[in-house]
Motif scaffolding. Structure first.
Motif, mmCIF file in Angstrom:
data_model
loop_
_atom_site.group_PDB
_atom_site.id
_atom_site.type_symbol
_atom_site.label_atom_id
_atom_site.label_comp_id
_atom_site.label_asym_id
_atom_site.label_seq_id
_atom_site.Cartn_x
_atom_site.Cartn_y
_atom_site.Cartn_z
ATOM 1 N N UNK A 51 -8.273 14.914 -2.848
ATOM 2 C CA UNK A 51 -8.593 14.361 -2.051
ATOM 3 C C UNK A 51 -6.869 13.353 -2.068
ATOM 4 N N UNK A 52 -5.966 13.678 -2.503
ATOM 5 C CA UNK A 52 -4.788 12.154 -2.169
ATOM 6 C C UNK A 52 -4.578 12.513 -0.891
ATOM 7 N N UNK A 53 -4.271 11.219 -0.251
ATOM 8 C CA UNK A 53 -3.813 11.387 0.768
ATOM 9 C C UNK A 53 -2.305 11.902 1.648
ATOM 10 N N UNK A 54 -1.573 11.985 0.535
ATOM 11 C CA UNK A 54 0.033 13.102 1.223
ATOM 12 C C UNK A 54 -1.156 15.047 1.894
ATOM 13 N N UNK A 55 -1.401 15.459 0.789
ATOM 14 C CA UNK A 55 -2.642 15.942 1.851
ATOM 15 C C UNK A 55 -2.995 16.290 2.573
ATOM 16 N N UNK A 67 2.751 0.720 -5.939
ATOM 17 C CA UNK A 67 1.623 1.318 -6.971
ATOM 18 C C UNK A 67 0.484 1.622 -6.873
ATOM 19 N N UNK A 68 0.107 0.856 -4.897
ATOM 20 C CA UNK A 68 -0.502 1.325 -4.438
ATOM 21 C C UNK A 68 -0.779 2.271 -4.054
ATOM 22 N N UNK A 69 -0.106 2.361 -3.553
ATOM 23 C CA UNK A 69 -0.006 3.870 -1.828
ATOM 24 C C UNK A 69 0.003 4.547 -2.709
ATOM 25 N N UNK A 70 0.989 5.245 -3.927
ATOM 26 C CA UNK A 70 1.397 5.843 -5.119
ATOM 27 C C UNK A 70 -0.343 6.410 -5.223
ATOM 28 N N UNK A 71 -0.952 5.500 -6.385
ATOM 29 C CA UNK A 71 -2.198 6.040 -6.417
ATOM 30 C C UNK A 71 -3.003 6.578 -5.128
ATOM 31 N N UNK A 72 -3.146 6.256 -3.922
ATOM 32 C CA UNK A 72 -3.656 6.629 -2.432
ATOM 33 C C UNK A 72 -3.496 8.512 -2.319
ATOM 34 N N UNK A 73 -1.794 8.345 -2.637
ATOM 35 C CA UNK A 73 -1.129 9.306 -2.256
ATOM 36 C C UNK A 73 -0.800 10.586 -2.856
ATOM 37 N N UNK A 74 -0.833 10.328 -3.956
ATOM 38 C CA UNK A 74 -0.250 11.087 -4.926
ATOM 39 C C UNK A 74 -2.068 11.332 -5.902
ATOM 40 N N UNK A 75 -2.198 10.505 -5.370
ATOM 41 C CA UNK A 75 -3.836 10.725 -6.377
ATOM 42 C C UNK A 75 -3.272 10.151 -8.000
ATOM 43 N N UNK A 77 -7.122 -4.204 0.769
ATOM 44 C CA UNK A 77 -6.132 -4.582 0.844
ATOM 45 C C UNK A 77 -5.332 -3.253 0.707
ATOM 46 N N UNK A 78 -6.471 -2.313 0.436
ATOM 47 C CA UNK A 78 -5.930 0.186 0.545
ATOM 48 C C UNK A 78 -5.722 -0.254 2.044
ATOM 49 N N UNK A 79 -6.840 -0.079 2.777
ATOM 50 C CA UNK A 79 -7.076 0.375 3.541
ATOM 51 C C UNK A 79 -6.363 -0.481 5.245
ATOM 52 N N UNK A 133 -5.803 3.023 7.934
ATOM 53 C CA UNK A 133 -7.296 3.791 7.940
ATOM 54 C C UNK A 133 -8.396 2.726 7.728
ATOM 55 N N UNK A 134 -9.254 3.329 8.348
ATOM 56 C CA UNK A 134 -10.782 2.263 8.675
ATOM 57 C C UNK A 134 -11.113 2.480 6.624
ATOM 58 N N UNK A 135 -11.466 4.062 6.666
ATOM 59 C CA UNK A 135 -12.062 4.300 5.866
ATOM 60 C C UNK A 135 -11.572 4.929 4.343
ATOM 61 N N UNK A 136 -12.033 4.316 3.547
ATOM 62 C CA UNK A 136 -10.761 5.443 2.130
ATOM 63 C C UNK A 136 -12.658 5.528 0.857
ATOM 64 N N UNK A 137 -11.855 6.588 0.278
ATOM 65 C CA UNK A 137 -13.376 6.787 -0.638
ATOM 66 C C UNK A 137 -13.508 5.867 -1.815
ATOM 67 N N UNK A 138 -14.544 5.776 -1.501
ATOM 68 C CA UNK A 138 -14.500 3.821 -2.611
ATOM 69 C C UNK A 138 -14.505 4.576 -4.299
ATOM 70 N N UNK A 139 -14.903 5.612 -4.746
ATOM 71 C CA UNK A 139 -14.826 6.308 -5.774
ATOM 72 C C UNK A 139 -13.968 6.119 -6.176
ATOM 73 N N UNK A 140 -12.585 6.957 -5.548
ATOM 74 C CA UNK A 140 -11.590 6.691 -5.011
ATOM 75 C C UNK A 140 -10.703 5.849 -5.951
ATOM 76 N N UNK A 141 -10.992 4.929 -5.121
ATOM 77 C CA UNK A 141 -10.596 3.436 -5.306
ATOM 78 C C UNK A 141 -11.347 2.939 -6.684
#
Length: 211
Positions: A161-165, A142-150, A74-76, A81-89
């Motif tokens: 490694x937050x996607x906003x950067x 919440x999902x997008x906040x997690x990935x983009x803001x960390x 769902x996050x991808x 994005x084709x890939x995301x860090x599994x540990x962060x996820x």
């Protein structure tokens, strides 16, 4: 042993201050070693008893693995994005579910909706999700906040490694980092095209967070 001067042994106060400190440290070291060894022995006995009685819950681990897999899928799609860090996820998923346990079922619902609707973009999934269940909009946030803001469960899960950067790494560096060399901020940043898209979700209340 004869004592005097505040009931201290003669050997303590008839020597130099450095020798007095060394004597005290030596006595403390012997005492700490004895107490530490006793503590390790007790801890070892308790851990051994626990290992004999506790049984690993392999089914729970398998279920969680499947849940994280759905979260990553769902996050991808939501981040396109084709890939995301599994540990962060995994860390983000645990934080989101810990803050709101009902999110576990909501994320599974998003995965089922994504598969059934064959959403090709984040906007497609967002439109379909809000139409199917308005409550899914909060989960998407919440999902997008997690990935983009960390951030998840009001805690920082990841920073640099937050996607906003990641989306501005050609022009803006994360705070406390200056990898562009001396006075990099004096140069003109690259031109950025004005966005032409439209919001995929309906408007939400504007919340000003404390700084």
């Amino acid at each position: 042993m004869r004592q005097d001067r505040n009931r201290q042994p003669v050997a303590d106060w008839c020597v130099s201050p450095n020798a007095m400190r060394l004597n005290r440290l030596m006595r403390m070291s012997r005492r700490d070693a004895l107490l530490g060894g006793l503590g390790f022995a007790v801890a070892g006995g308790l851990s051994g008893a626990h290992a004999q009685t506790a049984q690993p819950n392999t089914s729970a681990g398998a279920d969680q693995s499947g849940e994280v897999t759905s979260f990553m899928a769902v996050s991808q799609r939501l981040t396109d994005r084709d890939t995301l860090d599994a540990n962060i996820g995994t860390a983000l998923y645990m934080g989101i579910v810990h803050a709101n346990p009902d999110r576990k079922d909501k994320i599974q619902a998003l995965r089922a909706l994504m598969d059934s609707s064959k959403a090709a973009t984040a906007a497609d999934l967002a439109h379909a999700a809000e139409k199917a269940d308005p409550a899914l909009k909060d989960v998407i946030h919440e999902i997008l906040t997690g990935w983009y803001r960390g951030v998840a469960d009001n805690k920082v899960v990841v920073y640099r490694s937050a996607l906003m950067f990641d989306i501005t790494k050609d022009a803006v560096y994360p705070k406390t980092y200056a990898t562009g060399g001396p006075f990099y901020w004096t140069t003109k940043p690259p031109e950025v095209e004005r966005p032409t898209g439209h919001p995929a979700l309906s408007a939400s209340p504007f919340v000003i967070e404390p700084t």
